[in-house]
Design a protein around this motif. Structure first.
Motif, mmCIF file in Angstrom:
data_model
loop_
_atom_site.group_PDB
_atom_site.id
_atom_site.type_symbol
_atom_site.label_atom_id
_atom_site.label_comp_id
_atom_site.label_asym_id
_atom_site.label_seq_id
_atom_site.Cartn_x
_atom_site.Cartn_y
_atom_site.Cartn_z
ATOM 1 N N GLU A 174 2.072 17.292 -16.441
ATOM 2 C CA GLU A 174 0.795 16.922 -17.049
ATOM 3 C C GLU A 174 -0.380 17.702 -16.463
ATOM 4 O O GLU A 174 -1.437 17.766 -17.082
ATOM 5 N N THR A 198 1.839 11.954 -25.282
ATOM 6 C CA THR A 198 0.956 13.114 -25.428
ATOM 7 C C THR A 198 -0.449 12.788 -25.930
ATOM 8 O O THR A 198 -1.342 13.631 -25.838
ATOM 9 N N TYR A 201 -3.846 13.391 -23.809
ATOM 10 C CA TYR A 201 -4.473 14.683 -23.519
ATOM 11 C C TYR A 201 -5.740 14.930 -24.342
ATOM 12 O O TYR A 201 -6.428 15.918 -24.106
#
Length: 517
Positions: A174, A198, A201
């Protein structure tokens, strides 16, 4: 809204250039200009230091366009080129020359070694290092640069996708991905914006119109679709003035065990509240008084057993059956479910322990009617399809499961995804208030109630998930996340239906009136 794959985005860019008789450089200019326009409309010339970090591919070229417009409009901008390779794209080089022609402060070349530029927490970072074409792990120095972005705590705006994030794979590290406050995406959002591993992000995202070919946008079939009001409004079936309850089906909820009759009550209330004409509940004897007193609209059928479902035997002819809420997995209940499946031809919605029973006795999957709807939460899904290594592997396995058994799988979560064969429907409504006991029972009732009215099971699943989330979104304005309970989601279903037909300006007016009152 369609969610295009990486290959489709590339195809759309190419078709647009051909059909509009423009170059890829012209299309890049459009993209970068739209990013600048978005920023300019919000900043209005504010002299906040802006750091534009550009890679040497097409995403970096977009960044150079943005930086050039920021410079020519008098913003306090510093431009950097992450110069870690000699594989520069043609359009990057064109825009590198263009920015050098409008400023004496040429972009700073970062050679992927040495110190990082200083960034204050009140500054703005524009991330244009990598786009959707990235297909390899990032270098250690670039990873350190991304960590530098994060530690600076400056507001970070990513172009198209946070750099380092792959459109088709979950990151292994990450720290090797930019953590964006906002992402401005082209053509469509990316599937990774909605997956549990995800979505973190980018806090927010928005799609910018860069003038891609309309025929491509309208006619291209996508594997993934984002579901909002625009998508569900055509699904709604209006009611005729002379209709009566017989026109809207008879939903049957089978479930409950000692201490868990509330699950059946919630599912039954939701089915009727979403529009089913009639609702019956099949429960153990211990549930009779509970249901008759707490939900008088329901008809109640009881098992001969006091505490659990031991046999499924009813004389009615329901339109659809919702099975599993609060039912438990005792041996008598499992046997009753198996005997029921062997003779049943009525459409099914299966939740909770109904799914757990199927997981323990997978041979029963062969007995499910086609288009049966399964609504697992993550652990129930894991029991059903096995472990997965990441979110993409999970979706691959669910699609294979759906194809094999010809069933619809509703993967519950922050962005609930409905899967049928190879198609994914990503829901856009809902909030953390739904992380509460009974909200899954409510969803089961909603989908069951829609099927009762004649909605196709897939449409009922997609529409039902939307209504469930939208009802919670409206309710949370009155109760907040912490005090939102499942029964209140049912109470606000009517508001969710009304909201379907409200224009945006009416919604804004309603908010102003509520605030003033």
């Amino acid at each position: 809204m369609k969610i295009f794959s990486k290959a489709q985005v590339y195809s759309g860019d190419k078709l647009t250039a051909q059909r509009q008789n423009i170059t890829s450089t012209d299309l890049m200019e459009r993209a970068g200009t739209q990013i600048f326009n978005w920023m300019h409309a919000r900043m209005q010339g504010a002299q906040v230091p802006i750091h534009v970090f550009c890679g040497i591919g097409n995403n970096g070229g977009d960044g150079l366009v943005v930086a050039r417009h920021l410079v020519t409009h008098g913003y306090n901008v510093k431009t950097y080129v992450v110069n870690c390779s000699d594989k520069r794209s043609k359009d990057f080089l064109v825009n590198y020359d263009r920015i050098k022609n409008v400023t004496k402060n040429w972009p700073t070349l970062l050679s992927c070694k040495g110190d990082f530029p200083k960034i204050h927490h009140n500054d703005i970072i524009v991330d244009a290092v990598f786009g959707i074409g990235l297909n390899r792990p990032v270098d250690a120095w670039i990873k350190a640069l991304f960590v530098h972005f994060k530690s600076a705590k400056a507001y970070t705006l990513s172009i198209d996708i946070p750099s380092g994030l792959n459109t088709e794979k979950t990151p292994e590290d990450e720290d090797a991905v930019v953590w964006a406050g906002y992402t401005l995406s082209f053509a469509s959002p990316k599937l990774v914006f909605f997956l549990p591993q995800t979505a973190k992000y980018t806090v927010q995202w928005e799609v910018l119109d860069i003038g891609l070919d309309k025929e491509f946008l309208y006619t291209t079939e996508t594997e993934v679709e984002l579901i909002g009001k625009h998508e569900v409004l055509p699904m709604y079936i209006p009611r005729d003035k002379f209709s009566h309850k017989g026109h809207f089906g008879h939903a049957l909820i089978i479930g409950g065990s000692y201490g868990k009759i509330g699950a059946v009550t919630l599912a039954s209330r939701a089915a009727l509240s979403v529009g089913a004409g009639l609702i019956s509940a099949y429960v153990p004897k211990c549930g009779y008084t509970v249901l008759q007193s707490s939900f008088p609209e329901a008809m109640v059928i009881t098992d001969t057993n006091e505490a659990l479902i031991s046999k499924i035997d009813f004389k009615i002819e329901p339109t659809v059956i919702g099975f599993g809420v609060g039912i438990g997995t005792k041996a008598k209940t499992v046997n009753a479910f198996e005997a029921f499946l062997k003779v049943n031809i009525t459409p099914l919605v299966i939740d909770a322990d109904g799914i757990n029973i199927l997981s323990k006795k997978k041979a029963l999957l062969k007995l499910l009617p086609k288009l049966t709807v399964l609504t697992p939460h993550p652990k129930e899904l894991e029991r059903l399809i096995g472990n997965w290594k990441d979110d993409f592997d999970k979706l691959k396995k669910v699609k294979a499961f759906s194809n094999k058994h010809h069933v619809i799988v509703v993967i519950k979560g922050a962005n609930t995804i409905t899967v049928f064969q190879d198609k994914l429907y990503v829901n856009s409504t809902g909030n953390p208030g739904l992380a509460t006991a009974g909200s899954g029972d409510v969803l089961t009732g909603i989908i069951t109630g829609l099927i009762a009215q004649g909605y196709n099971p897939l449409i009922a699943s997609v529409f039902g998930v939307y209504l469930h989330g939208r009802s919670a979104d409206i309710a949370v304005e009155d109760f907040g996340y912490h005090s939102l309970i499942a029964s209140r989601v049912i109470d606000y279903l009517g508001d969710a239906f009304i909201d379907l037909f409200k224009q945006p300006e009416q919604q804004e007016q309603d908010k102003k009136e509520e605030k003033n009152s």
